[in-house]
Design an enzyme around this catalytic site. Structure first.
Site, PDB file in Angstrom:
ATOM      1  N   ASN A   1      39.072  38.751  39.657  1.00 39.41           N
ATOM      2  CA  ASN A   1      39.306  38.194  40.992  1.00 39.41           C
ATOM      3  C   ASN A   1      38.040  38.143  41.845  1.00 39.41           C
ATOM      4  O   ASN A   1      37.957  37.339  42.764  1.00 39.41           O
ATOM      5  CB  ASN A   1      40.389  39.040  41.688  1.00 39.41           C
ATOM      6  CG  ASN A   1      40.429  38.813  43.179  1.00 39.41           C
ATOM      7  OD1 ASN A   1      40.995  37.838  43.655  1.00 39.41           O
ATOM      8  ND2 ASN A   1      39.794  39.701  43.942  1.00 39.41           N
TER       9      ASN A   1
ATOM     10  N   TYR B   1      30.366  26.494  43.588  1.00 40.94           N
ATOM     11  CA  TYR B   1      31.681  27.158  43.540  1.00 40.94           C
ATOM     12  C   TYR B   1      32.632  26.371  42.621  1.00 40.94           C
ATOM     13  O   TYR B   1      33.316  26.957  41.774  1.00 40.94           O
ATOM     14  CB  TYR B   1      32.225  27.237  44.961  1.00 40.94           C
ATOM     15  CG  TYR B   1      33.506  28.022  45.118  1.00 40.94           C
ATOM     16  CD1 TYR B   1      33.506  29.416  45.042  1.00 40.94           C
ATOM     17  CD2 TYR B   1      34.718  27.378  45.359  1.00 40.94           C
ATOM     18  CE1 TYR B   1      34.695  30.134  45.205  1.00 40.94           C
ATOM     19  CE2 TYR B   1      35.899  28.093  45.525  1.00 40.94           C
ATOM     20  CZ  TYR B   1      35.886  29.469  45.448  1.00 40.94           C
ATOM     21  OH  TYR B   1      37.050  30.183  45.604  1.00 40.94           O
TER      22      TYR B   1
HETATM   23  P1  NAP Z   1      37.176  38.059  49.795  1.00 43.46           P
HETATM   24  O1  NAP Z   1      38.156  38.440  50.833  1.00 43.46           O
HETATM   25  O2  NAP Z   1      35.832  37.574  50.198  1.00 43.46           O
HETATM   26  O3  NAP Z   1      37.024  39.295  48.778  1.00 43.46           O
HETATM   27  C1  NAP Z   1      36.151  39.206  47.685  1.00 43.46           C
HETATM   28  C2  NAP Z   1      36.270  40.453  46.839  1.00 43.46           C
HETATM   29  O4  NAP Z   1      35.358  40.318  45.730  1.00 43.46           O
HETATM   30  C3  NAP Z   1      35.869  41.722  47.582  1.00 43.46           C
HETATM   31  O5  NAP Z   1      36.678  42.795  47.121  1.00 43.46           O
HETATM   32  C4  NAP Z   1      34.422  41.925  47.146  1.00 43.46           C
HETATM   33  O6  NAP Z   1      34.000  43.274  47.160  1.00 43.46           O
HETATM   34  C5  NAP Z   1      34.481  41.442  45.697  1.00 43.46           C
HETATM   35  N1  NAP Z   1      33.171  41.043  45.167  1.00 43.46           N
HETATM   36  C6  NAP Z   1      32.379  40.029  45.595  1.00 43.46           C
HETATM   37  N2  NAP Z   1      31.265  39.987  44.835  1.00 43.46           N
HETATM   38  C7  NAP Z   1      31.374  40.976  43.910  1.00 43.46           C
HETATM   39  C8  NAP Z   1      30.562  41.430  42.857  1.00 43.46           C
HETATM   40  N3  NAP Z   1      29.395  40.840  42.561  1.00 43.46           N
HETATM   41  N4  NAP Z   1      30.967  42.498  42.121  1.00 43.46           N
HETATM   42  C9  NAP Z   1      32.146  43.115  42.409  1.00 43.46           C
HETATM   43  N5  NAP Z   1      32.973  42.725  43.384  1.00 43.46           N
HETATM   44  C10 NAP Z   1      32.586  41.671  44.134  1.00 43.46           C
HETATM   45  O7  NAP Z   1      37.759  36.882  48.849  1.00 43.46           O
HETATM   46  P2  NAP Z   1      39.252  36.385  48.610  1.00 43.46           P
HETATM   47  O8  NAP Z   1      39.506  35.264  49.524  1.00 43.46           O
HETATM   48  O9  NAP Z   1      40.177  37.514  48.546  1.00 43.46           O
HETATM   49  O10 NAP Z   1      39.057  35.728  47.164  1.00 43.46           O
HETATM   50  C11 NAP Z   1      39.358  36.417  45.958  1.00 43.46           C
HETATM   51  C12 NAP Z   1      39.226  35.431  44.803  1.00 43.46           C
HETATM   52  O11 NAP Z   1      40.095  34.330  45.023  1.00 43.46           O
HETATM   53  C13 NAP Z   1      37.833  34.839  44.669  1.00 43.46           C
HETATM   54  O12 NAP Z   1      37.522  34.681  43.295  1.00 43.46           O
HETATM   55  C14 NAP Z   1      37.946  33.489  45.328  1.00 43.46           C
HETATM   56  O13 NAP Z   1      37.019  32.575  44.825  1.00 43.46           O
HETATM   57  C15 NAP Z   1      39.356  33.119  44.950  1.00 43.46           C
HETATM   58  N6  NAP Z   1      39.951  32.133  45.855  1.00 43.46           N
HETATM   59  C16 NAP Z   1      40.102  32.403  47.188  1.00 43.46           C
HETATM   60  C17 NAP Z   1      40.678  31.431  48.002  1.00 43.46           C
HETATM   61  C18 NAP Z   1      40.897  31.641  49.474  1.00 43.46           C
HETATM   62  O14 NAP Z   1      41.288  30.677  50.143  1.00 43.46           O
HETATM   63  N7  NAP Z   1      40.693  32.816  50.013  1.00 43.46           N
HETATM   64  C19 NAP Z   1      41.065  30.199  47.454  1.00 43.46           C
HETATM   65  C20 NAP Z   1      40.890  29.967  46.106  1.00 43.46           C
HETATM   66  C21 NAP Z   1      40.337  30.943  45.309  1.00 43.46           C
HETATM   67  P3  NAP Z   1      33.200  43.897  48.446  1.00 43.46           P
HETATM   68  O15 NAP Z   1      34.219  44.061  49.514  1.00 43.46           O
HETATM   69  O16 NAP Z   1      32.655  45.155  47.920  1.00 43.46           O
HETATM   70  O17 NAP Z   1      32.161  42.869  48.806  1.00 43.46           O
END
Ligand code: NAP
Length: 251
Positions: free
Chosen positions: A94, A159
């Site tokens: 994730n 992305y």
């Molecule tokens: P978020 O709130 O920004 O959280 C990202 C998470 O990933 C955090 O726990 C962060 O840890 C961790 N992370 C980032 N870089 C990392 C690394 N190099 N190593 C280990 N952990 C890392 O993002 P989110 O919106 O929940 O998104 C989660 C996933 O869903 C992502 O893959 C994103 O692309 C995908 N997604 C999100 C959306 C959306 O609308 N939100 C839509 C489509 C897909 P830290 O807190 O330690 O930084």
């Protein structure tokens, strides 16, 4: 509802915020023990505290500070997970980042950061968990992609390429290891409320809402429920698929 993940052990990367944290809570409520990977240790410890009230005495939740784009660090963290939990039944890839820019202006750092965090991380984690899963003849791998990997988005070539790459990776690995009882699937969320979408301006959000038949952003829990289905025995004959959860955005 009966608990769907009793006695299961799940590794969730990026399990400390947003969608990953919602998946962690949902899996914990369904009886799984968890290993969470993230970078920020303070946040990691906080999530462990928040999850404690949802655990039965036989469940554990552990946090490991690790950058999943770093092969060696990921390898050593996964080895620690095996020594603490004994097995990994479910892997949720994730962790993800954005570094948006028009391609003309995009730096090599912005390209590499996104590709290494979102896509290379799958190589780093899956390579290590599939051998024990193959021996045990079971396992569930869930990769959190994005609708952007299916339809593209201006300003997100890095992305979109990483998320489309995750989908190709998922389908290929599903074909490699399906005969061993392991399923590999993607979830493609649309736009979900989290820190990642919090940075969008009101105008960007309004434009987005026009493209979403359900006229709202998704909740992280709505992605967690899709992950629960793919992690549980309810989806045992489903592999190599992309489950889009987007309020009808790309239907
Ligand atoms: P978020 O709130 O920004 O959280 C990202 C998470 O990933 C955090 O726990 C962060 O840890 C961790 N992370 C980032 N870089 C990392 C690394 N190099 N190593 C280990 N952990 C890392 O993002 P989110 O919106 O929940 O998104 C989660 C996933 O869903 C992502 O893959 C994103 O692309 C995908 N997604 C999100 C959306 C959306 O609308 N939100 C839509 C489509 C897909 P830290 O807190 O330690 O930084």
């Amino acid at each position: 509802m009966d608990k769907l993940l009793s006695n299961k052990k799940a590794l969730i990367t990026g399990g400390t915020r947003g969608i990953g944290k919602a998946i962690a809570r949902c899996f914990a409520e369904h009886g799984a023990s968890l290993a969470l990977f993230g970078i920020n240790e303070v946040r990691g410890k906080q999530v462990i505290k928040e999850l404690q009230p949802h655990l039965e005495s036989d469940q554990k939740v552990l946090f490991f500070p690790v950058d999943v784009s770093d092969s060696k660090a990921t390898m050593s963290a996964i080895a620690k997970v095996y020594s603490e939990l004994g097995q990994i039944d479910i892997l949720v890839n994730n962790a993800g980042v954005t570094r948006d820019n028009l391609l003309m202006k995009m730096s090599e750092e912005e390209w590499d950061k996104v590709l290494n965090t979102n896509l290379k991380s799958l190589f780093n984690t899956c390579r290590q968990v599939i051998r024990p899963m193959m021996k045990g003849r079971s396992g569930k791998i869930i990769n959190i992609a994005s609708v952007v990997g299916l339809i593209g988005n201006p300003g997100q070539t890095n992305y979109a390429a990483s998320k489309a790459g995750m989908i190709g990776f998922t389908k290929s690995l599903a074909k490699e290891i399906g005969s061993r009882g392991i399923s590999v699937n993607c979830i493609a969320p649309g736009f979900i409320k989290s820190d990642m979408t919090e940075v969008l301006s009101d105008i960007q959000k309004e434009t987005l809402l026009k493209q979403i038949p359900m006229k709202r952003l998704g909740e992280p829990e709505e992605i967690a429920h899709a992950a629960l289905y793919l992690a549980s025995t309810l989806s045992n004959y489903v592999t190599g698929q992309v489950l889009t959860v987007d309020g009808g955005m790309i239907c």
